[in-house]
Design an enzyme around this catalytic site. Sequence first.
Site, mmCIF file in Angstrom:
data_model
loop_
_atom_site.group_PDB
_atom_site.id
_atom_site.type_symbol
_atom_site.label_atom_id
_atom_site.label_comp_id
_atom_site.label_asym_id
_atom_site.label_seq_id
_atom_site.Cartn_x
_atom_site.Cartn_y
_atom_site.Cartn_z
ATOM 1 C CG HIS A 1 1.800 -0.152 -3.341
ATOM 2 N ND1 HIS A 1 2.439 0.035 -2.131
ATOM 3 C CD2 HIS A 1 2.578 0.475 -4.256
ATOM 4 C CE1 HIS A 1 3.545 0.739 -2.309
ATOM 5 N NE2 HIS A 1 3.646 1.019 -3.596
ATOM 6 C CG ASP B 1 4.920 0.277 2.802
ATOM 7 O OD1 ASP B 1 3.807 0.622 2.362
ATOM 8 O OD2 ASP B 1 5.265 0.444 3.994
#
Length: 429
Positions: free
Chosen positions: A400, A404
């Site tokens: 992450h 995204d």
Amino acid sequence: MAEIRVPTLGESVTEATIGRWFKKAGDAVRADEALAELETDKVTLEVNAPAAGVLAEIVAKEGETVGPGALLGQIAEGAAAPAKSGETAGKGAAPKPAPAPAAPAPKSASAPAAPAATTMPPAPSAAKIAVEQGIDIAQVPGSGKRGQALKSDVVQFAARQAAAPQPAQEGRVQELPAQEARIEAPAPRVPIPQEDSRREERVKMTRLRQTIARRLKEAQNTAAMLTTFNEVDMSALIELRKRYKEAFEKRHGVKLGFMGFFVKACCQALEEIPAVNAEIDGTDIIYKRFCHIGVAVGTEKGLVVPVVRDADRLSLAEIERTIAELGHKAREGALDIADLQGGTFTISNGGVYGSLMSTPILNAPQSGILGMHKIQERPVVVDGKIEARPMMYLALSYDHRVVDGKEAVTFLVRVKELLEDPARLALGL
């Protein structure tokens, strides 16, 4: 006398563990015959005889750690009489000097006794830890062959230093190595009843298994891992494979499987969502404009991930052929270092073992890994009607820090669309 030495291990590989010797001292050997097996953190290598003759001496024993170019043993060339264990064969050869006795353990960490002279340099892993923790490697008593200092020797030496009282003026800077040593040393195992211990079997972890454990834990500790799921209707792919598998194998000489379609779908999705094909380097993000797809393969010695290079430029037949060749090499233990390096994205197929759903762990420094699972008929709604369809759960684990949530979901949906309508793959749509 011909020397048997550790061959070049490959880029970034600095040490290996001797897995086993196929011969013992005194055995006759042929030129290029496999003598020993070396386990690195990537592959298993065989060391071949540099000449024909008799294996006169084995210098490095099974389980020892050696570096590139290290002496493993010696061969008495020609038809010399078999040598006794521990002696050098060959007429006129000088007898092997007796090793120097090991030094006694230091009485205190503050005033360690100097170890006896050694003919062996410290193991690379031992030297590395010593430098990191500010330890004079010459002060560490070695327990290896000819007094060689091993990694465990340095860890124990550091632990003894940490346990000894330290002067107040040394300060926090000198306390840090001791703290790292305590983290490095594993906690002692909790004692168990003797009745249970007799029914246990203790097996030393292979270097490959140790590396797998370390890398997976590092990935968990470093990356901000998250997994998103979807499911794909495999009806179209199954029908396509059923219709053309015989013609495909006859034309290309390789079986038509599902993995080739998944690789092609991932390549196309990676081109559209480049963040999933990127990696972090310090404060930079490196976007890869090529697709080297790692395909996880389970072997007897552990999981390996050979790489299909430039998969985005290969045809379906070329991908299937490459996967088949790499899988065969992996099961035979014949993978080269180059076969395992440079991957930008990984696919793992737990479905072949019956897994219905899982959360795969990233293959660092990659930012994405796709998990395939078991194909199972489930009721789904199609055009307002409930039908039984062959469905597969897909899982995308991603970093992450780079990817995204929107990009991860878009990537997985794109893969799903391409697999459910495989004509898109052929048309590049």
